[in-house]
Motif scaffolding. Structure first.
Motif, short mmCIF file in Angstrom:
data_model
loop_
_atom_site.label_atom_id
_atom_site.label_comp_id
_atom_site.label_asym_id
_atom_site.label_seq_id
_atom_site.Cartn_x
_atom_site.Cartn_y
_atom_site.Cartn_z
N SER A 140 32.09 -1.66 32.40
CA SER A 140 31.43 -0.89 33.47
C SER A 140 31.39 0.59 33.18
O SER A 140 30.68 1.34 33.86
CB SER A 140 32.17 -1.12 34.80
N SER A 198 30.05 -5.45 38.64
CA SER A 198 29.16 -4.77 39.57
C SER A 198 29.94 -3.95 40.59
O SER A 198 29.51 -2.84 40.95
CB SER A 198 28.29 -5.81 40.29
N PHE A 199 31.07 -4.46 41.02
CA PHE A 199 31.90 -3.70 41.96
C PHE A 199 32.45 -2.44 41.30
O PHE A 199 32.43 -1.35 41.89
CB PHE A 199 33.04 -4.57 42.47
N MET A 201 31.21 -0.76 38.88
CA MET A 201 30.14 0.20 38.62
C MET A 201 29.79 1.00 39.86
O MET A 201 29.22 2.10 39.75
CB MET A 201 28.90 -0.53 38.10
N ASN A 202 30.09 0.48 41.05
CA ASN A 202 29.80 1.19 42.30
C ASN A 202 30.91 2.17 42.70
O ASN A 202 30.75 2.90 43.67
CB ASN A 202 29.57 0.19 43.43
N PRO A 204 32.72 5.54 42.66
CA PRO A 204 32.22 6.88 42.28
C PRO A 204 32.80 7.36 40.96
O PRO A 204 34.02 7.32 40.74
CB PRO A 204 32.67 7.77 43.45
N SER A 230 39.93 -1.86 44.82
CA SER A 230 39.24 -3.13 44.53
C SER A 230 40.00 -4.34 45.07
O SER A 230 39.84 -5.45 44.54
CB SER A 230 39.04 -3.27 43.02
N THR A 322 30.91 -6.45 50.65
CA THR A 322 30.89 -5.22 49.86
C THR A 322 29.56 -5.06 49.15
O THR A 322 29.08 -5.96 48.48
CB THR A 322 32.02 -5.24 48.83
N GLY A 323 28.95 -3.91 49.33
CA GLY A 323 27.65 -3.64 48.72
C GLY A 323 26.46 -4.07 49.55
O GLY A 323 25.32 -3.81 49.18
N LYS A 326 24.42 0.10 52.51
CA LYS A 326 24.39 1.35 51.73
C LYS A 326 24.26 2.53 52.67
O LYS A 326 23.70 2.42 53.74
CB LYS A 326 23.22 1.35 50.75
#
Length: 327
Positions: A140, A198-199, A201-202, A204, A230, A322-323, A326
């Motif tokens: 990531s 994917s988590f 990468m989100n 910050p 996480s 989660t995600g 937004k």
């Protein structure tokens, strides 16, 4: 005179035009005010018919889940006479008895299988989480050298290998009749890797950069910053791995010949397929009907993994959402 008349006519037309324009503006203002005061569609109270239909659908779905579980538990608690009268499953035991559970726990088979399944689930889940977390975090980060090549190699893991190549590999590694043959093939799941990557990468990038400026290493960043943020996705992925390891029986059927190393799911399959013949290995002289024995083993195989859900439900719900929102 004609000029005066035409001027008066133009004046009246202008007045009428201004009046109609003012009326239209007032109508638009009232419409806008009504729209502002109107409640959104999702805040409106649903109709009685909609609530009734929704309640019926929820009841039917709940019944489709709860009734089979009730049948299994009731059949495991039913006595010989009621099972003979019912000819199989019992919806409610008239004279509950735990003789079937006493029978399966009287010998070492079920207890040993539970221990094997617990070992496979705990060790396999821990190793799988370690491998998935480290690989997902590494890929990531954009600073990883050769990341496109690594992701291309990992893409091949989305496709399961064939049965014969898997068996030949396990045999060449000398893992036949070893519990590691039930753990190592499942410690990396491509879907779980994609979810966790994917988590990550989100998260910050500023948090990671600030920690790196303060002198933190990659392991410190992962352990002290990324993992505490996480917990939800780790709980979800860990639950997926745990359920997969606990419910797996096909690998044991292929690789394990020693009955003492059978997990509980393979033992359950043996009871379901062989029926009363499987009860002969319990080591007891008198056993209940095979149907109650089978259902008792089903209950024993279900209860441990069901006990994990209440502790992970909060994190599981958060991880699923989660995600989704937004902003």
């Amino acid at each position: 005179m004609t000029t005066l008349t035409s001027q008066n006519t133009e004046t009246r037309d202008d007045a009428v035009g201004r009046g109609s324009l003012a009326v239209r503006r007032a109508a638009r203002s009232r419409a806008a005010a009504e729209r502002d005061t109107r409640r959104p569609a999702w805040k409106e109270r649903p109709s009685v018919l909609y609530q009734f239909v929704k309640a019926v659908i929820l009841v039917l779905f709940s019944a489709s889940i709860l009734i089979p579980i009730l049948l299994v538990v009731s059949t495991s608690l039913a006595d010989d006479q009621q099972l003979a009268q019912a000819g199989g499953f019992v919806l409610w035991p008239e004279r509950p008895t735990i003789k079937a559970y006493e029978t399966i726990f009287a010998g070492p088979m079920v207890i040993g299988s539970l221990g094997v399944s617990a070992f496979i689930t705990v060790v396999g889940t821990a190793l799988a989480l370690f491998v998935t977390i480290t690989m997902a975090y590494a890929t990531s980060r954009s600073v990883l050298f050769g990341r496109p090549v690594i992701l291309g190699v990992l893409f091949t893991l989305l496709f399961a290998p064939g049965l014969i190549p898997s068996f030949l590999m396990i045999r060449q590694l000398g893992l036949l009749d070893s519990l590691w043959s039930l753990i190592l093939p499942g410690i990396f799941g491509a879907f779980n890797f994609v979810v966790m990557r994917s988590f990550f990468m989100n998260i910050p990038a500023e948090l990671i950069e600030s920690a790196r400026i303060d002198g933190a290493s990659d392991w410190q960043i992962l352990w002290r910053i990324v993992l505490p943020l996480s917990k939800a996705v780790i709980a979800v992925v860990g639950l997926f791995y745990a359920v997969a390891f606990w419910n797996s029986f096909f690998n044991a059927l292929l690789y394990i010949n020693d009955h003492a190393k059978w997990p509980i799911q393979l033992l359950l399959r043996n009871f379901v397929v062989q029926g009363s013949g499987a009860a002969d290995g319990l080591g007891v002289s008198s056993v209940p009907p095979s149907q109650s024995i089978q259902m008792a083993v089903v209950v024993v195989a279900l209860v441990p993994i069901l006990m994990v859900y209440p502790f992970l439900q909060k994190h599981f719900t958060k991880g699923v959402l989660t995600g989704a929102v937004k902003g």
